[in-house]
Design an enzyme around this catalytic site. Structure first.
Site, mmCIF file in Angstrom:
data_model
loop_
_atom_site.group_PDB
_atom_site.id
_atom_site.type_symbol
_atom_site.label_atom_id
_atom_site.label_comp_id
_atom_site.label_asym_id
_atom_site.label_seq_id
_atom_site.Cartn_x
_atom_site.Cartn_y
_atom_site.Cartn_z
ATOM 1 C CG ASN A 35 -1.526 1.288 1.561
ATOM 2 O OD1 ASN A 35 -2.433 1.752 0.876
ATOM 3 N ND2 ASN A 35 -1.012 1.948 2.608
ATOM 4 C CE1 TYR B 94 0.342 7.957 -7.143
ATOM 5 C CE2 TYR B 94 -1.631 8.579 -8.371
ATOM 6 C CZ TYR B 94 -1.030 7.916 -7.320
ATOM 7 O OH TYR B 94 -1.806 7.198 -6.427
ATOM 8 C CD GLU C 24 -1.166 11.808 6.992
ATOM 9 O OE1 GLU C 24 0.002 11.673 6.560
ATOM 10 O OE2 GLU C 24 -1.479 11.572 8.166
HETATM 11 P P1 NDP Z 1 -1.416 8.579 2.748
HETATM 12 O O1 NDP Z 1 -0.500 9.675 2.363
HETATM 13 O O2 NDP Z 1 -2.436 8.841 3.805
HETATM 14 O O3 NDP Z 1 -0.595 7.290 3.158
HETATM 15 C C1 NDP Z 1 0.571 6.901 2.478
HETATM 16 C C2 NDP Z 1 1.289 5.855 3.322
HETATM 17 O O4 NDP Z 1 2.429 5.398 2.585
HETATM 18 C C3 NDP Z 1 1.785 6.432 4.632
HETATM 19 O O5 NDP Z 1 1.571 5.484 5.652
HETATM 20 C C4 NDP Z 1 3.271 6.635 4.388
HETATM 21 O O6 NDP Z 1 3.976 6.415 5.598
HETATM 22 C C5 NDP Z 1 3.582 5.496 3.398
HETATM 23 N N1 NDP Z 1 4.732 5.819 2.558
HETATM 24 C C6 NDP Z 1 4.811 6.756 1.581
HETATM 25 N N2 NDP Z 1 6.046 6.784 1.062
HETATM 26 C C7 NDP Z 1 6.763 5.846 1.736
HETATM 27 C C8 NDP Z 1 8.110 5.416 1.665
HETATM 28 N N3 NDP Z 1 8.963 5.951 0.792
HETATM 29 N N4 NDP Z 1 8.527 4.442 2.507
HETATM 30 C C9 NDP Z 1 7.669 3.883 3.384
HETATM 31 N N5 NDP Z 1 6.371 4.246 3.497
HETATM 32 C C10 NDP Z 1 5.931 5.221 2.683
HETATM 33 O O7 NDP Z 1 -2.149 8.139 1.395
HETATM 34 P P2 NDP Z 1 -3.181 6.986 1.033
HETATM 35 O O8 NDP Z 1 -3.555 6.193 2.196
HETATM 36 O O9 NDP Z 1 -4.238 7.622 0.238
HETATM 37 O O10 NDP Z 1 -2.283 6.130 0.032
HETATM 38 C C11 NDP Z 1 -2.082 4.738 0.156
HETATM 39 C C12 NDP Z 1 -1.965 4.139 -1.232
HETATM 40 O O11 NDP Z 1 -3.180 4.339 -1.920
HETATM 41 C C13 NDP Z 1 -0.873 4.767 -2.096
HETATM 42 O O12 NDP Z 1 -0.225 3.747 -2.801
HETATM 43 C C14 NDP Z 1 -1.655 5.676 -3.034
HETATM 44 O O13 NDP Z 1 -0.978 5.876 -4.243
HETATM 45 C C15 NDP Z 1 -2.912 4.869 -3.213
HETATM 46 N N6 NDP Z 1 -4.077 5.586 -3.677
HETATM 47 C C16 NDP Z 1 -4.542 6.692 -2.997
HETATM 48 C C17 NDP Z 1 -5.658 7.367 -3.475
HETATM 49 C C18 NDP Z 1 -6.168 8.602 -2.845
HETATM 50 O O14 NDP Z 1 -6.962 9.343 -3.509
HETATM 51 N N7 NDP Z 1 -5.836 8.919 -1.596
HETATM 52 C C19 NDP Z 1 -6.392 6.867 -4.654
HETATM 53 C C20 NDP Z 1 -5.792 5.728 -5.293
HETATM 54 C C21 NDP Z 1 -4.706 5.108 -4.797
HETATM 55 P P3 NDP Z 1 5.195 7.294 6.146
HETATM 56 O O15 NDP Z 1 5.006 8.686 5.659
HETATM 57 O O16 NDP Z 1 5.104 7.136 7.631
HETATM 58 O O17 NDP Z 1 6.375 6.603 5.576
HETATM 59 C C1 8X3 Z 2 -4.946 8.781 -6.338
HETATM 60 C C2 8X3 Z 2 -6.165 9.219 -7.066
HETATM 61 O O1 8X3 Z 2 -7.033 10.592 -9.007
HETATM 62 O O2 8X3 Z 2 -5.343 11.601 -7.597
HETATM 63 O O3 8X3 Z 2 -4.314 7.706 -6.946
HETATM 64 O O4 8X3 Z 2 -4.749 9.868 -9.113
HETATM 65 S S1 8X3 Z 2 -5.787 10.367 -8.246
#
Ligand code: NDP
Ligand code: 8X3
Length: 252
Positions: free
Chosen positions: A85, A151, A187
């Site tokens: 994730n 991205y 976030e």
């Molecule tokens: P958040 O920013 O809330 O969470 C991201 C998580 O990833 C945090 O726990 C962060 O932890 C961890 N992370 C990021 N970079 C690193 C790194 N280099 N090493 C280790 N841990 C890392 O975002 P989301 O929960 O929304 O995102 C989770 C996933 O869902 C991602 O892959 C994102 O691309 C995907 N996603 C999100 C969407 C959205 O609209 N929010 C839609 C579609 C997909 P820490 O900073 O403590 O390392």
């Molecule tokens: C996160 C959703 O639409 O910002 O993956 O790409 S979007």
């Protein structure tokens, strides 16, 4: 015996919500992220429900990933469910204006990091002829949108790797699934816009975005099907969103 899940990016958003739901369902946890204090706080919160181990590492650095996973105590090193994730978007610029450090962060984190973690976890799944890998992709991995370039490319890679894992791990009885969310209020936009919280907030205004708990619920559904059932690929939008670039916001 209860299952053990390894969740990357468990310090916030989708990963954290998944950790909470898994703990409520008696799944043992290895929770990962870079922010130690958040990992610790989550461990304290969930330890009443299940056994929790924390691993602090940055997925972008192979040596950190290897060292962290090798350090798992024996009671946590048989991973049944891997949730890939961890990831983020950095910036939202045209290809000609994009920042190369942002590109590195996205390719290294979202693609290479996912591979480093998976490579470390797969051997014990193969040995046991059992396991489940859930890759968190994105609608950005199905459809390119303006200024999404790198991205989107990183999430197209996750989409391809999900299919590749299913093909290659089929002979080892390992299940592989991808979940591709649209807009989820986490976030994510704070990170994308580098702490510009006003701009980040506007992403989720004027409609009801998906919540991290909605995706956690779907992940839990996917991993609790009978073993002969493998949901390969799911796209999940908020009702207000019809595609990566079509979003119905309230007028006013
Ligand atoms: P958040 O920013 O809330 O969470 C991201 C998580 O990833 C945090 O726990 C962060 O932890 C961890 N992370 C990021 N970079 C690193 C790194 N280099 N090493 C280790 N841990 C890392 O975002 P989301 O929960 O929304 O995102 C989770 C996933 O869902 C991602 O892959 C994102 O691309 C995907 N996603 C999100 C969407 C959205 O609209 N929010 C839609 C579609 C997909 P820490 O900073 O403590 O390392
Ligand atoms: C996160 C959703 O639409 O910002 O993956 O790409 S979007």
């Amino acid at each position: 015996m209860s299952l053990t899940a390894f969740i990357t990016g468990a310090t916030s958003g989708i990963g954290k919500a998944t950790a909470i739901l898994f703990a409520q369902n008696n799944i043992r946890l290895v929770i990962c992220g870079r922010r130690t204090e958040k990992l610790q706080a989550l461990k304290e919160e969930l330890s009443e429900l299940t056994e929790v181990h924390t691993l602090q590492f940055d997925v972008r650095y192979k040596e950190e990933v290897t060292k962290a996973i090798e350090s798992l105590p024996s009671e946590f090193n048989q991973i049944d469910i891997l949730i890939n994730n961890a990831g983020n978007a950095h910036g939202l610029h045209s290809i000609q204006e994009g920042n190369i450090d942002d590109w590195d962060a996205m390719i290294d984190g979202n693609v290479k990091g996912l591979l480093y973690v998976t490579k470390m976890i797969i051997p014990s799944m193969i040995e046991r002829n059992n396991g489940f890998i859930v890759n968190i992709g994105s609608i950005a991995g199905k459809e390119v949108y303006p200024n999404g370039n790198v991205y989107c490319a990183s999430k197209f890679a996750v989409n391809a790797l999900n299919k590749a894992m299913r093909l290659d791990l089929n002979q080892h009885n390992i299940r592989v699934s991808a979940i591709h969310p649209g807009l989820v209020e986490t976030e994510f936009s704070d990170v994308r816009f580098k702490g510009d919280s006003e701009r980040a907030k506007t992403v989720y205004q004027g409609y009801k975005a998906l919540q991290a708990e909605d995706i956690a619920d779907i992940i839990h559904f996917v991993v609790t099907r009978p073993y002969h059932v493998n949901i390969e690929d799911l796209i999940v939008y908020p009702t207000a969103q019809a595609s990566a670039s079509i979003l119905k916001k309230d007028e006013n």
